[in-house]
Design a protein around this motif. Structure first.
Motif, PDB file in Angstrom:
ATOM      1  N   GLY A  68       0.829  -1.245   0.027  1.00 28.34           N
ATOM      2  CA  GLY A  68       0.009  -0.154  -0.016  1.00 28.34           C
ATOM      3  C   GLY A  68       0.636   1.225   0.006  1.00 28.34           C
ATOM      4  O   GLY A  68       0.596   2.190  -0.497  1.00 28.34           O
ATOM      5  N   PHE A  69       1.850   1.021   0.672  1.00 29.40           N
ATOM      6  CA  PHE A  69       2.663   2.387   0.714  1.00 29.40           C
ATOM      7  C   PHE A  69       3.361   2.617  -0.512  1.00 29.40           C
ATOM      8  O   PHE A  69       3.520   3.620  -1.129  1.00 29.40           O
ATOM      9  CB  PHE A  69       3.577   2.304   2.043  1.00 29.40           C
ATOM     10  CG  PHE A  69       4.350   3.401   2.178  1.00 29.40           C
ATOM     11  CD1 PHE A  69       4.206   4.541   2.514  1.00 29.40           C
ATOM     12  CD2 PHE A  69       5.857   3.513   1.859  1.00 29.40           C
ATOM     13  CE1 PHE A  69       4.878   5.852   2.742  1.00 29.40           C
ATOM     14  CE2 PHE A  69       6.869   4.892   2.223  1.00 29.40           C
ATOM     15  CZ  PHE A  69       6.145   5.791   2.337  1.00 29.40           C
ATOM     16  N   ILE A  70       3.873   1.533  -1.147  1.00 26.93           N
ATOM     17  CA  ILE A  70       4.741   1.462  -2.493  1.00 26.93           C
ATOM     18  C   ILE A  70       3.658   2.096  -3.493  1.00 26.93           C
ATOM     19  O   ILE A  70       3.978   2.958  -4.308  1.00 26.93           O
ATOM     20  CB  ILE A  70       5.262   0.071  -2.974  1.00 26.93           C
ATOM     21  CG1 ILE A  70       6.464  -0.222  -1.954  1.00 26.93           C
ATOM     22  CG2 ILE A  70       5.657   0.088  -4.239  1.00 26.93           C
ATOM     23  CD1 ILE A  70       6.624  -1.902  -2.158  1.00 26.93           C
ATOM     24  N   ASP A  71       2.617   1.411  -3.588  1.00 31.28           N
ATOM     25  CA  ASP A  71       1.587   2.046  -4.522  1.00 31.28           C
ATOM     26  C   ASP A  71       1.313   3.573  -4.368  1.00 31.28           C
ATOM     27  O   ASP A  71       1.148   4.182  -5.163  1.00 31.28           O
ATOM     28  CB  ASP A  71       0.183   1.104  -4.242  1.00 31.28           C
ATOM     29  CG  ASP A  71       0.509  -0.167  -4.645  1.00 31.28           C
ATOM     30  OD1 ASP A  71       1.613  -0.396  -5.172  1.00 31.28           O
ATOM     31  OD2 ASP A  71      -0.339  -0.973  -4.672  1.00 31.28           O
ATOM     32  N   ARG A  72       1.136   3.795  -3.002  1.00 38.56           N
ATOM     33  CA  ARG A  72       0.854   5.204  -2.808  1.00 38.56           C
ATOM     34  C   ARG A  72       2.010   6.406  -3.447  1.00 38.56           C
ATOM     35  O   ARG A  72       1.654   7.387  -3.755  1.00 38.56           O
ATOM     36  CB  ARG A  72       0.837   5.515  -1.262  1.00 38.56           C
ATOM     37  CG  ARG A  72       0.357   6.915  -0.719  1.00 38.56           C
ATOM     38  CD  ARG A  72       0.431   7.309   0.539  1.00 38.56           C
ATOM     39  NE  ARG A  72       0.838   8.578   0.886  1.00 38.56           N
ATOM     40  CZ  ARG A  72       1.204   9.107   2.021  1.00 38.56           C
ATOM     41  NH1 ARG A  72       1.464   8.227   3.229  1.00 38.56           N
ATOM     42  NH2 ARG A  72       1.683  10.423   1.969  1.00 38.56           N
ATOM     43  N   VAL A  73       3.248   5.680  -3.020  1.00 33.68           N
ATOM     44  CA  VAL A  73       4.465   6.629  -3.571  1.00 33.68           C
ATOM     45  C   VAL A  73       4.135   7.005  -5.146  1.00 33.68           C
ATOM     46  O   VAL A  73       4.323   7.844  -5.606  1.00 33.68           O
ATOM     47  CB  VAL A  73       5.830   6.092  -3.297  1.00 33.68           C
ATOM     48  CG1 VAL A  73       6.997   6.624  -4.033  1.00 33.68           C
ATOM     49  CG2 VAL A  73       5.911   6.137  -1.826  1.00 33.68           C
TER      50      VAL A  73
END
Lengths: 147, 179
Positions: A68-73
């Motif tokens: 989720g954090f990678i996708d948000r970046v």
């Protein structure tokens, strides 16, 4: 507090462009919220004694939180019109309660494939201890802004 | 002083040879207990502080995608089993948990996912998982064990392919002198 939303188009992006860096703290509360939000009650994500039994120093985020954090970046940089076609990630070390996350990236390639306008980016997720999760994504974007 | 925990994680135990026998045998198709829903999407997005309007703003999502879509990172969550159910035994859908091996714990190592289409509110996910590789015994900084690679295919209720995920995890134990 609302954030400004940016929209990037495929024809505006070049190899070597930087992906905007994002940071996020990881208090115990977020690790517990992660277990609940993803329905992943593997004890390494909520039980400190179990995490230490595994050789970990503390409870840690699960794969889905890191995804989720990678996708948000990726999508905070490219825009909400991004379709993530592919995500490859390696968990080299865990992200623990108490850590501060940083996600930064770079454009590796812009190309067309089967009528799709694609951008390959690398995104590295680090903490104060160094690189934890290197990732490579393929993003599909609108070719250009239509007026 | 060693610490104790009162909830050992349920795994199947056996030998490397037992595990090899299960290679390339897809498990049963598991259908999610609940459908894709906006409440869980919002909780997940709040966890990673993702303000993408594809997940929050119906007007934007309708125009861009034809409706609110689920974040890609929630893919594995939809088929998770409930902690308790009045009629069903709790059962992992991850085939990796059911592979007989000596290690008493696991850690995820790598995940590669190809996405074919979005999941929308109301969709019902099903998954078919398969063991595609198991390593011989390896020693790492965490302990001694085996690397398992699985391949999972996720579908919606119309049997349309949503995503294919290849996952590697390390099933291991910490040797006595190090624990």
């Amino acid at each position: 507090m609302s954030r400004e939303i940016t929209f990037k188009y495929w024809n505006e992006i070049s190899e070597g462009d930087a992906v905007t860096t994002i940071t996020m703290d990881v208090p115990f509360e977020r690790v517990i919220l992660d277990a609940a939000a993803t329905q992943d009650y593997f004890p390494g994500h909520h039980n400190p004694a179990y995490a230490r039994h595994q050789g970990q120093k503390e409870i840690y985020l699960n794969t889905m939180a890191i995804e989720g954090f990678i996708d948000r970046v990726a999508t905070d940089w490219a825009g909400p019109h991004t379709f993530i076609r592919k995500r490859q990630m390696q968990m080299r070390s865990s992200i623990y309660a108490g850590d501060m996350l940083q996600g930064e990236g770079k454009v590796e390639k812009c190309y067309e494939d089967d009528g799709r306008h694609l951008v390959d980016v690398t995104i590295n997720i680090s903490t104060e201890s160094g690189l934890c999760v290197p990732a490579a994504l393929t993003l599909e974007l609108p070719a250009s802004k239509t007026l | 002083m060693s610490e104790t925990f009162n909830e050992p994680f349920p795994l199947a135990y056996g030998t490397y040879e037992d595990a090899v026998k299960l290679l390339n045998k897809p498990g049963e198709k598991v259908v999610s207990e609940f459908s894709v829903n906006w409440e869980m999407i919002k909780i997940y997005c709040s966890m990673v502080e993702d303000g993408n309007p594809s997940y929050w703003d119906e007007k934007y999502a309708n125009k861009q995608w034809g409706g609110i879509v689920a974040p890609s990172g929630l893919l594995l969550t939809w088929p998770m089993s409930l902690q308790w159910h009045p009629q069903k035994e709790r059962k992992h859908y991850f085939i990796a948990m059911t592979i007989p091996l000596p290690g008493d714990t696991i850690i995820n190592v790598a995940t590669n996912t190809e996405f074919h289409r979005h999941l929308y509110l109301g969709d019902r996910v099903s998954v078919v998982d398969e063991l595609i590789d198991v390593s011989e015994e390896k020693k790492t900084r965490l302990g001694i064990g085996h690397f398992l690679t699985t391949k999972a295919q996720f579908f919606n209720q119309r049997d349309q392919l949503i995503a294919v995920q290849t996952n590697s995890l390390f099933r291991y134990y910490v040797p006595e002198e190090e624990s």
